[in-house]
Write an enzyme that holds these catalytic residues in place. Structure first.
Site, PDB file in Angstrom:
ATOM      1  N   LYS A   2       0.840  -1.209   0.000  1.00 53.52           N
ATOM      2  CA  LYS A   2       0.000   0.000   0.000  1.00 53.52           C
ATOM      3  C   LYS A   2       0.874   1.258   0.000  1.00 53.52           C
ATOM      4  O   LYS A   2       0.678   2.160  -0.816  1.00 53.52           O
ATOM      5  CB  LYS A   2      -0.877   0.006   1.257  1.00 53.52           C
ATOM      6  N   ASN A   3       1.841   1.296   0.920  1.00 54.02           N
ATOM      7  CA  ASN A   3       2.604   2.537   1.086  1.00 54.02           C
ATOM      8  C   ASN A   3       3.587   2.779  -0.055  1.00 54.02           C
ATOM      9  O   ASN A   3       4.060   3.906  -0.234  1.00 54.02           O
ATOM     10  CB  ASN A   3       3.322   2.538   2.435  1.00 54.02           C
TER      11      ASN A   3
ATOM     12  N   CYS B 140      -3.999   8.535  10.052  1.00 54.70           N
ATOM     13  CA  CYS B 140      -4.206   7.922  11.365  1.00 54.70           C
ATOM     14  C   CYS B 140      -3.915   8.934  12.455  1.00 54.70           C
ATOM     15  O   CYS B 140      -2.988   9.746  12.344  1.00 54.70           O
ATOM     16  CB  CYS B 140      -3.282   6.711  11.518  1.00 54.70           C
TER      17      CYS B 140
ATOM     18  N   ARG C  62       1.270  14.641  12.986  1.00 51.30           N
ATOM     19  CA  ARG C  62       2.047  14.283  11.789  1.00 51.30           C
ATOM     20  C   ARG C  62       2.176  15.523  10.899  1.00 51.30           C
ATOM     21  O   ARG C  62       1.453  15.689   9.924  1.00 51.30           O
ATOM     22  CB  ARG C  62       1.382  13.119  11.061  1.00 51.30           C
TER      23      ARG C  62
ATOM     24  N   ASP D 280       5.194   0.525  11.676  1.00 54.34           N
ATOM     25  CA  ASP D 280       3.934  -0.020  11.164  1.00 54.34           C
ATOM     26  C   ASP D 280       3.714  -1.492  11.538  1.00 54.34           C
ATOM     27  O   ASP D 280       2.675  -2.065  11.212  1.00 54.34           O
ATOM     28  CB  ASP D 280       3.848   0.143   9.636  1.00 54.34           C
TER      29      ASP D 280
ATOM     30  N   ARG E 135      -8.355  -0.266   5.070  1.00 52.49           N
ATOM     31  CA  ARG E 135      -7.387   0.711   4.548  1.00 52.49           C
ATOM     32  C   ARG E 135      -6.039   0.049   4.273  1.00 52.49           C
ATOM     33  O   ARG E 135      -5.225   0.596   3.522  1.00 52.49           O
ATOM     34  CB  ARG E 135      -7.192   1.856   5.556  1.00 52.49           C
TER      35      ARG E 135
HETATM   36  N1  EPU Z   1       7.620  14.288  10.214  1.00 48.80           N
HETATM   37  C1  EPU Z   1       7.726  15.613  10.554  1.00 48.80           C
HETATM   38  N2  EPU Z   1       7.557  16.541   9.567  1.00 48.80           N
HETATM   39  C2  EPU Z   1       7.298  16.197   8.276  1.00 48.80           C
HETATM   40  C3  EPU Z   1       7.206  14.841   7.939  1.00 48.80           C
HETATM   41  C4  EPU Z   1       7.368  13.904   8.936  1.00 48.80           C
HETATM   42  O1  EPU Z   1       7.951  15.958  11.710  1.00 48.80           O
HETATM   43  O2  EPU Z   1       7.139  17.100   7.437  1.00 48.80           O
HETATM   44  C5  EPU Z   1       7.810  13.269  11.251  1.00 48.80           C
HETATM   45  C6  EPU Z   1       6.551  12.433  11.487  1.00 48.80           C
HETATM   46  O3  EPU Z   1       5.657  13.058  12.360  1.00 48.80           O
HETATM   47  C7  EPU Z   1       7.123  11.139  12.016  1.00 48.80           C
HETATM   48  C8  EPU Z   1       8.448  11.026  11.256  1.00 48.80           C
HETATM   49  O4  EPU Z   1       8.765  12.335  10.805  1.00 48.80           O
HETATM   50  O5  EPU Z   1       7.382  11.240  13.380  1.00 48.80           O
HETATM   51  C9  EPU Z   1       8.439  10.088  10.076  1.00 48.80           C
HETATM   52  O6  EPU Z   1       7.332  10.401   9.219  1.00 48.80           O
HETATM   53  P1  EPU Z   1       7.354  10.054   7.672  1.00 48.80           P
HETATM   54  O7  EPU Z   1       7.266  11.324   6.910  1.00 48.80           O
HETATM   55  O8  EPU Z   1       8.485   9.137   7.396  1.00 48.80           O
HETATM   56  O9  EPU Z   1       5.992   9.246   7.528  1.00 48.80           O
HETATM   57  P2  EPU Z   1       4.916   9.371   6.360  1.00 48.80           P
HETATM   58  O10 EPU Z   1       5.603   9.408   5.059  1.00 48.80           O
HETATM   59  O11 EPU Z   1       3.925  10.402   6.668  1.00 48.80           O
HETATM   60  C10 EPU Z   1       4.753   6.802   5.956  1.00 48.80           C
HETATM   61  C11 EPU Z   1       3.678   5.760   5.983  1.00 48.80           C
HETATM   62  C12 EPU Z   1       3.273   5.468   7.419  1.00 48.80           C
HETATM   63  C13 EPU Z   1       4.501   5.067   8.209  1.00 48.80           C
HETATM   64  C14 EPU Z   1       5.585   6.135   8.104  1.00 48.80           C
HETATM   65  C15 EPU Z   1       6.894   5.764   8.792  1.00 48.80           C
HETATM   66  C16 EPU Z   1       2.481   6.154   3.923  1.00 48.80           C
HETATM   67  C17 EPU Z   1       1.240   6.559   3.266  1.00 48.80           C
HETATM   68  N3  EPU Z   1       2.521   6.220   5.250  1.00 48.80           N
HETATM   69  O12 EPU Z   1       4.178   7.975   6.522  1.00 48.80           O
HETATM   70  O13 EPU Z   1       2.370   4.364   7.337  1.00 48.80           O
HETATM   71  O14 EPU Z   1       4.144   4.867   9.551  1.00 48.80           O
HETATM   72  O15 EPU Z   1       5.890   6.382   6.708  1.00 48.80           O
HETATM   73  O16 EPU Z   1       7.430   4.620   8.229  1.00 48.80           O
HETATM   74  O17 EPU Z   1       3.428   5.744   3.271  1.00 48.80           O
HETATM   75  C18 EPU Z   1       0.600   2.946   7.988  1.00 48.80           C
HETATM   76  O18 EPU Z   1       0.723   2.359   6.905  1.00 48.80           O
HETATM   77  O19 EPU Z   1      -0.085   2.493   8.930  1.00 48.80           O
HETATM   78  C19 EPU Z   1       1.308   4.217   8.179  1.00 48.80           C
HETATM   79  C20 EPU Z   1       0.940   5.102   9.110  1.00 48.80           C
END
Ligand code: EPU
Length: 431
Positions: A25-26, A120, A125, A308, A399
């Site tokens: 998915k991701n 979530c 975030r 995750d 999801r």
């Molecule tokens: N963060 C910031 N600022 C930003 C972006 C991120 O502070 O601008 C922080 C976040 O709050 C978090 C950390 O950096 O503490 C890492 O966040 P990241 O940006 O890596 O996560 P994401 O890209 O928003 C994806 C997955 C998540 C998964 C995370 C970490 C998708 C759609 N989502 O989120 O998946 O937990 O990477 O591996 O790809 C799930 O599938 O259940 C899920 C939540």
């Protein structure tokens, strides 16, 4: 379209057999968003049929992308012209990955209006790093009417240095940088498998991206991307979930369509617990029929143990004698499963945001999922528990997990869900 009725599980059964892991998915979501970058059609194979995918497709339909399912998991996307640069707020608010259309719109149109994304609710975030990256490559970004408005005159170029490792931030920066005649360097880039998958897809369309999978990515802009065919990588989070299911039910299961190297942190932890893991090609066999030991788990960025899979491992550890300590460094507040595990008799405490889990037998009861992975954790606990459990909030499981009930039943789980599983809408032509 997807069945959201509660799931009932009678636990305590050993599972056996083979499960084919779906595509990620991701990894799929950013690749789908990337289809906005080209006027040519692209066909993606292995796209999971999940509500998050449908929501992103709705957002893209509003921006000018036509989509057609050309097979059970094959999706044709075509954006001959971007017809709107404003992503619909109500859809963007439903999930996080919708924010990735911002980078793609900036690259293709030089303009994007996207509201803060949903997703979530276990943690704050922010998207500050995404916006910082757009600014570092020359975009102007302002907040107006609750949405981010970004404009980019000329080509993206410059140096982006992230303050932290962000998967989505790195992907959004890559999307914004691929078109034009500028060069962009991204330092402190995420080395996540989903970043590598997006780079592979973009390069297959003619982008010039070097260094994905390292902390420095260099992107040379190109005038346009062509169309093409691409297969999404297997879902290491879904595989990690099924490995936790096998261990919690003290079973022997074979997972096919996996990339074992993507799962080393998870399989390593299972080996520490005493499970036998055999890897051959794209197959992992787990045998967890002997006694398991308590372990400590700390999540961090890939290639460390994934956040995750953290709630699922907490549920597993709640069934294992001894004391385990679980810390989530990515989302410290990702602990919504703990209160639900209590309802099933788990002796798990929260000391601040650290989970201290004293494993033992669980009893079936009614529990409520509030996000994708705590839902998966509750399924795991219910499969291991004595007696019957009902899991509400299956909208969240839809999801992240395609046809979970059918797949678990096929390996021997006593699991049922009210209502017919709706047929997949093949060839739902939107063009
Ligand atoms: N963060 C910031 N600022 C930003 C972006 C991120 O502070 O601008 C922080 C976040 O709050 C978090 C950390 O950096 O503490 C890492 O966040 P990241 O940006 O890596 O996560 P994401 O890209 O928003 C994806 C997955 C998540 C998964 C995370 C970490 C998708 C759609 N989502 O989120 O998946 O937990 O990477 O591996 O790809 C799930 O599938 O259940 C899920 C939540």
């Amino acid at each position: 379209m997807l069945n959201d009725s509660p799931i009932t599980i009678v636990g305590g059964r050993q599972l056996h057999g083979e499960i084919a892991i779906n595509a990620s998915k991701n990894a799929a979501l950013p690749v789908i968003a990337a289809a906005l970058l080209t006027a040519e059609p692209v066909t993606l194979h292995g796209v999971p049929r999940l509500s998050d995918v449908y929501i992103l497709l709705d957002v893209m339909a509003a921006l000018g992308t036509h989509h057609t399912w050309v097979g059970a998991n094959s999706l044709r996307l075509h954006t001959p012209a971007v017809t709107c640069v404003i992503a619909p707020d109500e859809l963007v608010g439903k999930m996080r990955a919708t924010f990735l259309v911002m980078g793609a719109l900036l690259a293709r149109q030089g303009e994007a209006v996207v509201a803060p994304p949903g997703g979530c609710t276990f943690s704050q975030r922010p998207v500050d790093q995404h916006l910082k990256a757009f600014r570092a490559m020359g975009a102007e970004v302002r907040v107006d009417g609750g949405a981010y408005h970004a404009t980019l005159r000329g080509s993206a170029s410059g140096s982006v240095v992230f303050d932290l490792l962000t998967v989505g931030g790195t992907q959004n920066a890559m999307l914004a940088a691929v078109l034009g005649d500028g060069d962009v360097t991204i330092d402190n880039a995420s080395i996540d498998t989903d970043v590598m998958c997006l780079a592979d897809f973009l390069n297959s369309l003619g982008a010039v991206i070097e260094g994905a999978g390292t902390h420095t990515i260099r992107i040379e802009g190109v005038p346009a991307l062509r169309g093409g065919d691409f297969r999404i990588i297997p879902d290491r989070i879904e595989a990690g979930t099924f490995l936790a299911i096998a261990a919690a039910t003290r079973s022997r299961l074979t997972l096919t369509n996996v990339i074992p190297s993507h799962l080393r942190a998870v399989t390593g932890k299972l080996r520490d617990m005493g499970a036998v893991i055999l890897e051959t090609g794209d197959v992992i066999m787990i045998d967890a029929r002997d006694e398991l030991r308590a372990v400590n788990v700390t999540t961090s960025e890939y290639p460390a143990f994934p956040t995750d899979v953290q709630p699922q491992f907490s549920a597993l550890l709640a069934t294992v004698g001894g004391t385990s300590v679980v810390v989530d460094r990515i989302y410290p507040g990702r602990t919504t499963h703990v209160a639900q595990l209590h309802r099933m008799g788990a002796r798990a405490e929260l000391m601040g945001e650290t989970q201290i889990i004293h494993g033992g037998p669980l009893q079936g009861t009614t529990v409520q999922a509030t996000n994708i992975r705590d839902g998966a954790a509750l399924v795991i606990a219910a499969l291991a528990a004595e007696g019957e459990s009902t899991i509400e909030g299956t909208v969240y499981l839809n999801r992240g997990y395609e046809r979970l009930v059918d797949r678990l039943r096929a390996v021997g789980a006593d699991i049922r869900q009210c209502g017919e599983q709706a047929a997949l809408p093949f060839a739902v032509a939107m063009e």
